[in-house]
Scaffold this motif. Structure first.
Motif, PDB file in Angstrom:
ATOM      1  N   ASN A 135     -51.285  36.176 -85.713  1.00 33.86           N
ATOM      2  CA  ASN A 135     -50.960  36.270 -84.346  1.00 33.86           C
ATOM      3  C   ASN A 135     -49.917  37.325 -84.335  1.00 33.86           C
ATOM      4  O   ASN A 135     -50.044  37.911 -83.186  1.00 33.86           O
ATOM      5  N   GLU A 136     -49.232  37.662 -85.157  1.00 34.16           N
ATOM      6  CA  GLU A 136     -48.262  39.063 -84.911  1.00 34.16           C
ATOM      7  C   GLU A 136     -48.447  40.008 -85.596  1.00 34.16           C
ATOM      8  O   GLU A 136     -47.828  40.895 -85.725  1.00 34.16           O
ATOM      9  N   SER A 167     -48.830  28.171 -92.581  1.00 36.53           N
ATOM     10  CA  SER A 167     -48.291  28.525 -91.390  1.00 36.53           C
ATOM     11  C   SER A 167     -47.929  29.927 -91.434  1.00 36.53           C
ATOM     12  O   SER A 167     -47.747  30.614 -90.517  1.00 36.53           O
ATOM     13  N   SER A 197     -49.104  32.408 -88.293  1.00 35.55           N
ATOM     14  CA  SER A 197     -47.913  33.271 -87.777  1.00 35.55           C
ATOM     15  C   SER A 197     -48.400  34.887 -87.948  1.00 35.55           C
ATOM     16  O   SER A 197     -48.243  36.004 -87.167  1.00 35.55           O
TER      17      SER A 197
END
Length: 230
Positions: A46-47, A39, A43
């Motif tokens: 993507n960030e 996870s 994240s």
């Protein structure tokens, strides 16, 4: 005497059931621990704050980040800095990223050389052997800085047996080189090559070494060996 044996038997039996009842909780904790890095990878990717740079591929980034977490947990790396080199890309492209995992920011994205016997424009052959003049893949911990024949240089400790653990004795280090430049690419149609070191542009060398030195994680990726990395 029989009563003592009976009570001892009951005590052992209850203890056994007690131990059995604890196991599902332990298994659950292990499962959650395994899911957590996945996870975080998604994240984080993507960030990722890439500034004006290009993103690394998701596959190379995900393997690098999961490996980083494992090494950090074991204490083999201590800094929250990740250097990713993607040798699946052309040497004419900027295929090295330095990422600050505290801020999730790409600090540097630049050219990097591979070994002269690893390939021409593309890296295809890898070795852990001395005098092979080939690059070694996998996870490294950055070590101490020294001044060598290429000026400021950074020693690397290969962390994967059989894949890159001979790096120190092979003198595979981070250093600057004038053949790692856009002008060299323009004149020769490809980047220059090292004797196996991940050589950097001269103007970027000091900046990058000062950020990644002393126990940060450096990962060199190629899809042909992806199953061996973590």
């Amino acid at each position: 005497m029989n009563y003592k044996i009976f009570f001892l038997f009951v005590f052992v039996l209850l203890t056994s059931f007690s131990n059995i009842s604890i196991k599902p909780k332990n298994n659950l904790n292990i499962t959650e621990t395994i899911k957590l890095p996945g996870s975080k990878v998604i994240s984080s990717y993507n960030e990722l704050n890439i500034n004006s740079y290009k993103k690394p591929s998701f596959e190379s980034f995900s393997i690098a980040l999961e490996g980083f977490y494992k090494l950090k947990e074991k204490g083999l790396v201590t800094k929250d800095i990740l250097t990713l080199i993607d040798f699946s890309k052309s040497s004419n492209t900027k295929r090295l990223w330095v990422i600050d995992l505290t801020t999730n920011e790409v600090l540097f994205n630049t050219l990097v050389a591979h070994g002269k016997n690893t390939g021409e424009e593309f890296a295809n052959y890898f070795s852990n052997k001395a005098e092979s003049f080939q690059s070694s893949l996998g996870f490294y911990a950055t070590a101490e800085v020294y001044i060598g024949k290429h000026g400021l240089s950074l020693r690397l400790d290969g962390l994967q047996k059989g894949l890159n653990d001979k790096a120190r004795e092979r003198a595979v280090v981070v250093h600057g080189a004038d053949y790692v430049s856009e002008s060299f690419i323009k004149n020769h149609k490809r980047l220059g090559r090292s004797q196996g070191c991940p050589a950097l542009p001269v103007e970027m060398n000091k900046k990058i070494i000062n950020v990644i030195k002393e126990r940060s994680c450096l990962f060199i990726y190629h899809p042909s060996k992806s199953s061996l990395f973590i």
